[in-house]
Design a protein around this motif. Structure first.
Motif, short mmCIF file in Angstrom:
data_model
loop_
_atom_site.label_atom_id
_atom_site.label_comp_id
_atom_site.label_asym_id
_atom_site.label_seq_id
_atom_site.Cartn_x
_atom_site.Cartn_y
_atom_site.Cartn_z
N ARG A 148 0.77 -1.22 0.13
CA ARG A 148 -0.07 -0.39 -0.01
C ARG A 148 1.03 1.57 -0.30
O ARG A 148 0.18 1.82 -0.69
CB ARG A 148 -0.88 -0.08 1.41
CG ARG A 148 -1.97 -1.06 1.00
CD ARG A 148 -3.40 -0.61 0.64
NE ARG A 148 -3.57 -0.21 1.25
CZ ARG A 148 -5.00 -0.25 2.49
NH1 ARG A 148 -4.52 -1.08 3.11
NH2 ARG A 148 -5.30 0.82 3.42
N VAL A 149 2.36 1.38 0.55
CA VAL A 149 2.74 2.22 0.41
C VAL A 149 4.00 1.88 -0.06
O VAL A 149 5.21 2.51 -0.70
CB VAL A 149 4.03 2.37 1.34
CG1 VAL A 149 2.61 2.85 2.88
CG2 VAL A 149 4.62 1.15 2.25
N GLY A 150 3.63 1.66 -1.11
CA GLY A 150 4.89 1.26 -2.34
C GLY A 150 5.93 0.12 -2.28
O GLY A 150 7.01 0.50 -3.43
N ARG A 170 8.76 4.87 4.62
CA ARG A 170 7.40 3.74 4.35
C ARG A 170 6.97 3.21 5.05
O ARG A 170 5.90 2.09 5.43
CB ARG A 170 7.29 3.87 3.18
CG ARG A 170 7.20 5.36 2.04
CD ARG A 170 6.98 5.15 0.80
NE ARG A 170 8.28 5.23 -0.07
CZ ARG A 170 8.97 4.70 -1.13
NH1 ARG A 170 7.52 3.97 -1.88
NH2 ARG A 170 9.49 4.09 -1.61
N GLU A 200 7.45 10.54 -1.85
CA GLU A 200 6.90 9.16 -1.67
C GLU A 200 6.39 9.06 -0.32
O GLU A 200 5.21 8.91 -0.13
CB GLU A 200 7.75 7.84 -2.35
CG GLU A 200 7.84 8.64 -3.52
CD GLU A 200 9.18 7.68 -3.62
OE1 GLU A 200 9.29 7.14 -5.30
OE2 GLU A 200 10.12 7.27 -3.02
N LEU A 203 3.05 10.63 -0.16
CA LEU A 203 1.92 10.40 -0.27
C LEU A 203 1.59 9.20 0.04
O LEU A 203 0.25 9.36 0.24
CB LEU A 203 2.21 9.74 -2.08
CG LEU A 203 2.51 10.60 -3.12
CD1 LEU A 203 2.77 10.16 -4.73
CD2 LEU A 203 1.18 11.64 -3.31
N ALA A 204 2.49 8.09 0.67
CA ALA A 204 2.09 7.52 1.19
C ALA A 204 0.52 7.32 2.92
O ALA A 204 -0.19 7.65 3.67
CB ALA A 204 3.27 6.39 2.20
N THR A 207 -2.57 8.66 1.92
CA THR A 207 -3.38 7.08 1.66
C THR A 207 -3.55 6.96 2.90
O THR A 207 -5.01 6.55 2.87
CB THR A 207 -2.09 6.52 1.03
OG1 THR A 207 -1.34 6.64 0.27
CG2 THR A 207 -3.18 4.74 0.94
#
Lengths: 280, 332
Positions: A148-150, A170, A200, A203-204, A207
């Motif tokens: 979910r966090v890439g 992350r 990033e 973005l996490a 999310t």
């Protein structure tokens, strides 16, 4: 003395997930106040930014909310999380609250995990401990939340020293996701990261807030990061809350000189980089 | 890991050669003539003729380096010479005394770890409180008590007064208790204080705060702290084990323990140079090997020291960003 104002009055009241009233942090021996009479409130699914210069008391305020102040410091006031006063709970009750209730994303990502164990062992042990899961279930949950966090599941086989700061941040966000934390306190999560990693990580965090409805307290020097995520902002200076309100209002029409200085500094830096970028 | 151990083993070769050379130099630099000593300890009047004959028998008439190389060649085959006093091979003398000393040192080490680690944990958990102060005071008392005095007190209390344990000698498991405790006493204080200090420092680290912030159980956090604090203890243990082996003399004398310490002291009084020389080399070997052993143990505990982990195996430094990372930009 500045009486802190809760960001956005609508956040203060029965609907607040967390409501902190008149938080003070002082040194036990000297009695010196490090955080002075700060109040804040946050609802589920919203983000509150806390900004201020180094030494303004941001991190101490966060640790007071978690009930995890360093030795020699004491907090007073009221921290109501889902109606329970965190500061008056016993250590056992606070421990039960942490993780699933209030989770933490530490500033120093590279040192936030035990260096002697793989991330897999640490994250799954935490899930098993806190969520009462079996080994396989905990592993599956870790893989899902990392995705979910890439991050790929391979991360679980790595030791902390084998990952970058952004990846580690992350991992912490994935841990909060896995624990189903209702409030995440992120203490300068983008400090010391390169621009791509910062993006990033943000973005996490986004999310986390959007998909899970997690409330987020984002502490940062970086006004850009706060602007990207936070609806409300609280500005600290010297342990006092000097300004609070809606993020766009605070950043577009700052009332206090400290806020104006922070906004101006960021604008100057942006202009300088734009100028150098243009002439390069 | 195997490469790491092999590298360290290769480094030992020149070190062991240097130790053996130094041991040989020290005995050669002795003011006494070994030939004369060999005669005197056997009650033979050292006339010039007899001395000359003995020098030839012992090879002392040959140049220094030739003698060293001859001794080294034999030593590599397990021949450490012959005792001047007993006329028995030194290797056999050492082999006879070594097991009891080794056993005593091992039991003393177990006492150090078995008592020291729990004491350090108690001190850490109850830092600044009565239990911490009491344990540290007792440990300080133990460290300040000379070994011979502690040994005599133990004998008086447990052997003479309470009649629970034997006063000395090696007769069964119970005869280990008093000498091992006496031997462990000074090291016990060192380890408790070392581990306590390490745990207090580790307790301040970010990963402990993060674990607490996620609500991990206190026991799990304590285990993390202990594991992360063991590095300095392991390093110190590499020196303590051989020190316990080499430092058993006083304890062996008090408790009439048939070990290396007594053998060495008897050899010193008799100027039995081959035994002294072999003892020095053996102790050097123990220091080097135990240090290596603890270094390997440290590397096994800490993956950063051995380059373990997937990035380490590929010979890459950190961070290895590429593979486990899916770009978040696509997810925005």
């Amino acid at each position: 003395m500045t009486q802190a104002i809760a960001p956005q009055n609508k956040a203060v009241g029965n609907t607040s997930l967390l409501e902190a009233r008149s938080i003070c942090v002082r040194e036990r021996i000297s009695g010196r106040l490090l955080v002075n009479n700060v109040s804040l409130a946050i609802e589920a699914g919203s983000c509150l930014g806390i900004v201020g210069e180094s030494g303004s008391g941001k991190s101490l305020l966060c640790r007071a909310l978690l009930g995890l102040l360093p030795k020699g410091l004491a907090a007073s006031g009221t921290v109501l999380f889902e109606g329970r006063d965190v500061l008056s709970l016993s250590e056992r009750e606070r421990r039960a609250l942490r993780g699933a209730g209030i989770s933490f994303v530490a500033q120093q990502a590279m040192t936030a995990y035990d260096p002697l164990l793989t991330l897999g062992r640490q994250i799954t042990a935490l899930f098993r401990d806190r969520l009462r899961l079996g080994r396989n279930e905990a592993h599956d949950l870790a893989c899902t939340t990392l995705a979910r966090v890439g991050l790929e599941a391979q991360v679980l086989d790595r030791y902390p020293h084998e990952l970058s700061g952004g990846q580690m941040q992350r991992c912490m966000i994935a841990t909060s996701l896995g624990l189903g934390s209702r409030l995440v306190i992120a203490d300068e999560p983008t400090t010391a990261l390169d621009a791509k990693s910062q993006y990033e990580v943000l973005l996490a965090l986004k999310t986390l807030v959007r998909e899970r409805g997690t409330a987020l307290i984002l502490v940062s020097h970086d006004l850009g990061a706060v602007q990207m995520l936070a609806e409300h902002v609280l500005v600290l200076n010297g342990g006092y809350c000097v300004e609070s309100g809606l993020a766009w209002q605070v950043f577009n029409a700052p009332r206090h000189k400290v806020t104006r200085a922070l906004v101006r500094t960021r604008a100057d830096l942006s202009a300088r980089f734009a100028h150098h970028g243009g002439t390069a | 890991m195997y490469a790491f151990i092999l590298r360290r083993l290769l480094c030992l070769v020149p070190l062991l050669l240097a130790i053996s050379f130094l041991a040989f130099c020290l005995t050669a630099a002795s003011p006494s003539d070994p030939a004369e000593v060999a005669l005197r300890v056997n009650d033979i009047t050292p006339t010039p003729e007899v001395i000359e004959k003995t020098r030839q028998e012992l090879g002392l008439d040959r140049p220094f380096f030739e003698r060293y190389l001859a001794w080294l060649g034999k030593a590599l085959q397990g021949d450490l010479g012959t005792s001047f006093v007993t006329h028995r091979p030194v290797a056999r003398e050492l082999a006879r005394a070594l097991p009891s000393t080794l056993a005593l040192a091992c039991v003393a080490t177990l006492v150090v770890l078995g008592v020291g680690i729990p004491c350090a944990i108690v001190c850490f958990v109850r830092e600044g409180r009565l239990a911490d102060i009491l344990v540290r005071a007792l440990i300080f008392l133990g460290a300040a008590t000379p070994t011979f005095w502690a040994g005599l007190l133990f004998i008086w209390l447990f052997a003479v007064h309470l009649n629970l344990l034997p006063t000395g000698g090696l007769e069964g498991a119970s005869s280990f208790i008093l000498p091992a405790c006496t031997l462990a006493l000074p090291s016990l204080a060192t380890y408790t204080r070392l581990l306590r200090a390490g745990m207090l420092a580790t307790g301040q680290q970010d990963f402990v705060l993060y674990a607490r912030a996620q609500g991990r159980s206190p026991l799990a956090i304590l285990l993390q702290i202990v594991r992360n604090s063991l590095q300095s203890t392991l390093a110190a243990l590499g020196m303590t084990l051989p020190k316990l082996l080499a430092g058993t003399f006083v304890v062996e004398c008090i408790f009439a323990w048939p070990g290396l310490g007594r053998l060495c002291v008897t050899a010193i009084f008799n100027r039995d140079l081959p035994v002294i020389q072999a003892y020095v080399v053996l102790m050097g070997l123990f220091f080097v090997l135990f240090n290596l052993f603890m270094e390997v143990a440290g590397a096994l505990v800490d993956p950063r020291l051995s380059g373990r982990g997937s990035a380490g195996r590929k010979g890459k430094g950190r961070p290895d960003k590429s593979r486990p990372d899916t770009s978040m930009e696509d997810r925005a």
